[in-house]
Design a protein around this motif. Structure first.
Motif, PDB file in Angstrom:
ATOM      1  N   ILE A 392       0.823  -1.207   0.000  1.00 52.10           N
ATOM      2  CA  ILE A 392       0.000   0.000   0.000  1.00 52.10           C
ATOM      3  C   ILE A 392       0.861   1.262   0.000  1.00 52.10           C
ATOM      4  O   ILE A 392       1.722   1.447   0.864  1.00 52.10           O
ATOM      5  N   PRO A 393       0.685   2.143  -0.993  1.00 50.79           N
ATOM      6  CA  PRO A 393       1.380   3.433  -0.989  1.00 50.79           C
ATOM      7  C   PRO A 393       0.631   4.451  -0.125  1.00 50.79           C
ATOM      8  O   PRO A 393      -0.602   4.497  -0.126  1.00 50.79           O
ATOM      9  N   ILE A 394       1.384   5.261   0.618  1.00 49.32           N
ATOM     10  CA  ILE A 394       0.802   6.311   1.452  1.00 49.32           C
ATOM     11  C   ILE A 394       1.408   7.642   1.035  1.00 49.32           C
ATOM     12  O   ILE A 394       2.635   7.792   1.002  1.00 49.32           O
ATOM     13  N   LEU A 395       0.543   8.606   0.718  1.00 50.98           N
ATOM     14  CA  LEU A 395       0.991   9.906   0.228  1.00 50.98           C
ATOM     15  C   LEU A 395       0.381  11.017   1.066  1.00 50.98           C
ATOM     16  O   LEU A 395      -0.769  10.915   1.514  1.00 50.98           O
ATOM     17  N   PRO A 396       1.111  12.124   1.283  1.00 49.30           N
ATOM     18  CA  PRO A 396       0.572  13.263   2.035  1.00 49.30           C
ATOM     19  C   PRO A 396      -0.186  14.227   1.125  1.00 49.30           C
ATOM     20  O   PRO A 396       0.032  14.268  -0.087  1.00 49.30           O
ATOM     21  N   PHE A 397      -1.115  14.989   1.727  1.00 49.20           N
ATOM     22  CA  PHE A 397      -1.775  16.085   1.004  1.00 49.20           C
ATOM     23  C   PHE A 397      -1.894  17.271   1.957  1.00 49.20           C
ATOM     24  O   PHE A 397      -1.798  17.129   3.184  1.00 49.20           O
ATOM     25  N   SER A 398      -2.110  18.460   1.378  1.00 48.44           N
ATOM     26  CA  SER A 398      -2.124  19.671   2.200  1.00 48.44           C
ATOM     27  C   SER A 398      -3.531  20.184   2.489  1.00 48.44           C
ATOM     28  O   SER A 398      -3.765  20.794   3.538  1.00 48.44           O
ATOM     29  N   ASP A 399      -4.472  19.988   1.580  1.00 47.91           N
ATOM     30  CA  ASP A 399      -5.848  20.438   1.826  1.00 47.91           C
ATOM     31  C   ASP A 399      -6.829  19.490   1.141  1.00 47.91           C
ATOM     32  O   ASP A 399      -6.441  18.662   0.312  1.00 47.91           O
ATOM     33  N   VAL A 400      -8.106  19.620   1.471  1.00 54.01           N
ATOM     34  CA  VAL A 400      -9.108  18.658   0.989  1.00 54.01           C
ATOM     35  C   VAL A 400      -9.288  18.724  -0.523  1.00 54.01           C
ATOM     36  O   VAL A 400      -9.561  17.698  -1.160  1.00 54.01           O
ATOM     37  N   ASP A 401      -9.156  19.892  -1.100  1.00 55.76           N
ATOM     38  CA  ASP A 401      -9.294  19.996  -2.549  1.00 55.76           C
ATOM     39  C   ASP A 401      -8.201  19.180  -3.252  1.00 55.76           C
ATOM     40  O   ASP A 401      -8.473  18.491  -4.254  1.00 55.76           O
ATOM     41  N   GLU A 402      -6.987  19.253  -2.716  1.00 57.22           N
ATOM     42  CA  GLU A 402      -5.900  18.463  -3.288  1.00 57.22           C
ATOM     43  C   GLU A 402      -6.181  16.972  -3.105  1.00 57.22           C
ATOM     44  O   GLU A 402      -5.951  16.167  -4.021  1.00 57.22           O
ATOM     45  N   ALA A 403      -6.710  16.594  -1.949  1.00 57.71           N
ATOM     46  CA  ALA A 403      -6.993  15.188  -1.675  1.00 57.71           C
ATOM     47  C   ALA A 403      -8.023  14.637  -2.657  1.00 57.71           C
ATOM     48  O   ALA A 403      -7.862  13.526  -3.185  1.00 57.71           O
ATOM     49  N   VAL A 404      -9.072  15.387  -2.895  1.00 64.03           N
ATOM     50  CA  VAL A 404     -10.109  14.943  -3.834  1.00 64.03           C
ATOM     51  C   VAL A 404      -9.536  14.831  -5.244  1.00 64.03           C
ATOM     52  O   VAL A 404      -9.814  13.867  -5.968  1.00 64.03           O
ATOM     53  N   LYS A 405      -8.732  15.818  -5.625  1.00 67.50           N
ATOM     54  CA  LYS A 405      -8.118  15.784  -6.953  1.00 67.50           C
ATOM     55  C   LYS A 405      -7.235  14.560  -7.129  1.00 67.50           C
ATOM     56  O   LYS A 405      -7.287  13.871  -8.162  1.00 67.50           O
ATOM     57  N   LEU A 406      -6.434  14.245  -6.113  1.00 67.23           N
ATOM     58  CA  LEU A 406      -5.561  13.075  -6.176  1.00 67.23           C
ATOM     59  C   LEU A 406      -6.371  11.781  -6.202  1.00 67.23           C
ATOM     60  O   LEU A 406      -6.062  10.857  -6.951  1.00 67.23           O
ATOM     61  N   ALA A 407      -7.401  11.722  -5.379  1.00 65.46           N
ATOM     62  CA  ALA A 407      -8.228  10.518  -5.322  1.00 65.46           C
ATOM     63  C   ALA A 407      -8.920  10.249  -6.650  1.00 65.46           C
ATOM     64  O   ALA A 407      -9.036   9.100  -7.089  1.00 65.46           O
ATOM     65  N   ASN A 408      -9.373  11.301  -7.314  1.00 60.09           N
ATOM     66  CA  ASN A 408     -10.088  11.153  -8.590  1.00 60.09           C
ATOM     67  C   ASN A 408      -9.153  10.961  -9.777  1.00 60.09           C
ATOM     68  O   ASN A 408      -9.602  10.663 -10.885  1.00 60.09           O
ATOM     69  N   ASP A 409      -7.866  11.134  -9.537  1.00 60.17           N
ATOM     70  CA  ASP A 409      -6.877  11.023 -10.619  1.00 60.17           C
ATOM     71  C   ASP A 409      -6.572   9.549 -10.894  1.00 60.17           C
ATOM     72  O   ASP A 409      -5.500   9.036 -10.588  1.00 60.17           O
ATOM     73  N   SER A 410      -7.544   8.861 -11.474  1.00 61.48           N
ATOM     74  CA  SER A 410      -7.413   7.439 -11.793  1.00 61.48           C
ATOM     75  C   SER A 410      -8.482   7.084 -12.807  1.00 61.48           C
ATOM     76  O   SER A 410      -9.561   7.682 -12.826  1.00 61.48           O
ATOM     77  N   GLU A 411      -8.179   6.098 -13.654  1.00 58.29           N
ATOM     78  CA  GLU A 411      -9.193   5.632 -14.600  1.00 58.29           C
ATOM     79  C   GLU A 411     -10.258   4.792 -13.910  1.00 58.29           C
ATOM     80  O   GLU A 411     -11.307   4.502 -14.482  1.00 58.29           O
ATOM     81  N   PHE A 412      -9.974   4.389 -12.656  1.00 55.89           N
ATOM     82  CA  PHE A 412     -10.919   3.565 -11.907  1.00 55.89           C
ATOM     83  C   PHE A 412     -11.813   4.423 -11.015  1.00 55.89           C
ATOM     84  O   PHE A 412     -11.476   5.556 -10.678  1.00 55.89           O
ATOM     85  N   GLY A 413     -12.933   3.851 -10.599  1.00 53.92           N
ATOM     86  CA  GLY A 413     -13.843   4.549  -9.697  1.00 53.92           C
ATOM     87  C   GLY A 413     -14.767   3.571  -8.995  1.00 53.92           C
ATOM     88  O   GLY A 413     -15.989   3.673  -9.088  1.00 53.92           O
ATOM     89  N   LEU A 414     -14.169   2.616  -8.287  1.00 58.25           N
ATOM     90  CA  LEU A 414     -14.981   1.571  -7.659  1.00 58.25           C
ATOM     91  C   LEU A 414     -15.487   2.006  -6.281  1.00 58.25           C
ATOM     92  O   LEU A 414     -16.671   2.260  -6.085  1.00 58.25           O
ATOM     93  N   ARG A 415     -14.594   2.086  -5.308  1.00 53.33           N
ATOM     94  CA  ARG A 415     -14.958   2.485  -3.953  1.00 53.33           C
ATOM     95  C   ARG A 415     -13.972   3.544  -3.462  1.00 53.33           C
ATOM     96  O   ARG A 415     -12.888   3.713  -4.024  1.00 53.33           O
ATOM     97  N   ALA A 416     -14.346   4.235  -2.394  1.00 57.28           N
ATOM     98  CA  ALA A 416     -13.464   5.212  -1.756  1.00 57.28           C
ATOM     99  C   ALA A 416     -13.884   5.313  -0.298  1.00 57.28           C
ATOM    100  O   ALA A 416     -14.948   4.834   0.091  1.00 57.28           O
ATOM    101  N   SER A 417     -13.030   5.923   0.510  1.00 55.86           N
ATOM    102  CA  SER A 417     -13.397   6.138   1.906  1.00 55.86           C
ATOM    103  C   SER A 417     -12.848   7.464   2.386  1.00 55.86           C
ATOM    104  O   SER A 417     -11.804   7.931   1.922  1.00 55.86           O
ATOM    105  N   VAL A 418     -13.586   8.081   3.322  1.00 54.04           N
ATOM    106  CA  VAL A 418     -13.189   9.349   3.934  1.00 54.04           C
ATOM    107  C   VAL A 418     -13.139   9.137   5.431  1.00 54.04           C
ATOM    108  O   VAL A 418     -14.112   8.670   6.046  1.00 54.04           O
TER     109      VAL A 418
END
Length: 481
Positions: A392-418
């Motif tokens: 499992i890779p673990i990456l840091p983020f600085s704000d929620v907008d960046e986190a959402v952008k990183l999370a959505n940056d994938s061709e997949f879209g199965l599940r997610a968690s907050v």
């Protein structure tokens, strides 16, 4: 020894008869690759055509059967299946690699699917009268022969969640299980099939390419339900397009978990995070594949998760002390190992933790200790791909907008968690995340098996259902005065 092989070994099911076939392949125990658990028949094109013909003929009468009778038969089958769960847990572990706890839970959920879907059928099938001046009924009918093609990682639940609603909706089915993990599902479907007329449930095994190509291009097959890789799913869509088959697909995933700065990541939460990552050794399409942590909590979460990984006991799932079994097959084992090697070579830090239950026999199976990867960025291979293993890779983020952008940056879209103490914020982020389902402070499955939310983007082709998937396998039509 051959005498220990299950009765379905080396056979396929057609019209209620288990037929032997000359060409077979060994099913190997991933915890001990020198052990042959049984054999799988390598069906020919003629065998597959035979099964489709039988299924088409059986459909003529089964599709006209009484709804109440269908539900009653399924409930009776579920009761009998429940009686053989215990004796088949070890078979499941030996061919799949799951732990005893995971295997038994998977099998019990199959019984739950059967009973729940049978109960759902009775009300769902009733005609719906629409309001208005003209009397219009929305009615349902079966579609025809249904092909169910399922993978090796969780073959029991992923197969029965398609076979059961298809049969209850009045269809006949042709099941194609994975060649390296078919024995438990075939053993259980043997029990289920005996409660239905011959030809309602049929099974073919062998080459996914040979069998899949036939099932997806034959006009007699009206519906295809596939669970597996996105690449194979795209190929199936191309082949099925010629007959405009109805296609259901549950495909790959690269699930993100976003841990905000206010998240209560106590011991219980870290355990839930670990389970979201390492369930079935990470060989789950809806497992966490990427973790994004607010920079203020990054070192803390890496440290806590590492400590939790250190408690993971890896070994043969048949041993009760084991909490994570081996990977299922050599191809997946080699892929994940090579991925880690390339990740290290690219400059990342890989933290490997866990306990080898039996170090002396470690090399006899497809065993891997779980690993955490740091020092990578969003474009790193280990972040972009579906690892499908205990890494499992673990990456840091600085704000929620960046986190959402990183999370959505994938061709997949199965599940997610907050992960946050602020449920309102979690819902706000869930509305922005490109995923078929979003969990709050967890990353799991729906406890209500009647719920099934499809993936987005390249993670699936389907639609939301609250009815055990019944609508995938029936056509609605209007009846009016």
């Amino acid at each position: 020894m051959i005498s220990t092989y299950p009765v379905v070994s080396g056979r396929y099911l057609v019209n209620g008869e288990w037929k032997e076939i000359k060409e077979t392949a060994d099913v190997i125990n991933p915890a001990n690759t020198s052990e042959v658990v049984g054999q799988v028949a390598i069906c020919s094109e003629n065998n597959v055509n035979e099964v489709i013909e039988v299924a088409e003929k059986a459909y003529e009468t089964w599709s006209r059967s009484d709804i109440g009778d269908r539900a009653a038969l399924m409930n009776t089958a579920a009761e009998e299946l429940a009686t053989i769960i215990e004796e088949n847990v070890t078979l499941y572990v030996r061919e799949n690699g799951k732990t005893l706890v995971e295997a038994k839970k998977d099998l019990l959920r199959c019984v739950e699917v059967m009973k729940g879907c049978a109960a759902e059928l009775l009300n769902w099938w009733k005609p719906e009268v629409l309001p208005g001046n003209q009397k219009v009924q929305v009615r349902r009918r079966a579609r025809g022969v249904t092909a169910v093609i399922t993978p090796w990682n969780s073959p029991m639940i992923l197969t029965l969640k398609r076979v059961i609603p298809a049969v209850l909706a009045g269809n006949t089915v042709v099941v194609k299980p994975a060649t390296n993990c078919p024995l438990t599902i075939m053993t259980c479907l043997k029990v289920v099939a005996e409660h239905f007329p011959p030809g309602v449930i049929n099974i073919v095994t062998g080459s996914g390419k040979v069998i899949g190509d036939i099932l997806c291009s034959d006009s007699r097959v009206r519906t295809v339900a596939f669970v597996g890789s996105t690449e194979t799913g795209k190929d199936i869509m191309k082949k099925s397009a010629g007959n405009l088959q109805k296609v259901y697909m549950e495909l790959g995933g690269n699930d993100p978990a976003i841990i905000l700065d206010d998240a209560n990541m106590d011991e219980a939460a870290i355990k839930r995070l670990k389970m979201g990552i390492l369930r079935a050794a990470g060989q789950v399409c809806s497992a966490i594949k990427r973790v994004y942590v607010h920079e203020s909590r990054y070192e803390e979460i890496v440290k806590k998760l590492t400590k939790e990984f250190e408690r993971v006991v890896v070994g043969d799932g048949i041993q009760p002390d084991v909490t994570m079994g081996p990977l299922n097959n050599k191809a997946q084992f080699d892929y994940v190992n090579e991925l880690i090697k390339r990740t290290v070579k690219a400059g990342a830090e890989v933290i490997t933790a866990g306990i080898q239950l039996n170090p002396e026999s470690w090399d006899q199976g497809y065993y891997m200790l779980p690993s955490i990867v740091t020092g990578i960025d969003q474009q790193s291979e280990v972040v972009r791909v579906e690892q499908f293993g205990p890494v499992i890779p673990i990456l840091p983020f600085s704000d929620v907008d960046e986190a959402v952008k990183l999370a959505n940056d994938s061709e997949f879209g199965l599940r997610a968690s907050v992960w946050t103490d602020n449920e309102e914020l979690a819902i706000e982020l869930a509305d922005r995340l490109e995923a078929g389902a979003v969990f709050h402070n967890n990353h799991t499955v729906f406890s209500d098996l009647a719920l099934d939310f499809p993936g987005l983007k390249e993670s699936g082709v389907s639609r939301e259902t609250r009815h055990c998937g019944l609508e995938f396998y029936a056509d609605s039509y209007g009846f009016a005065d």
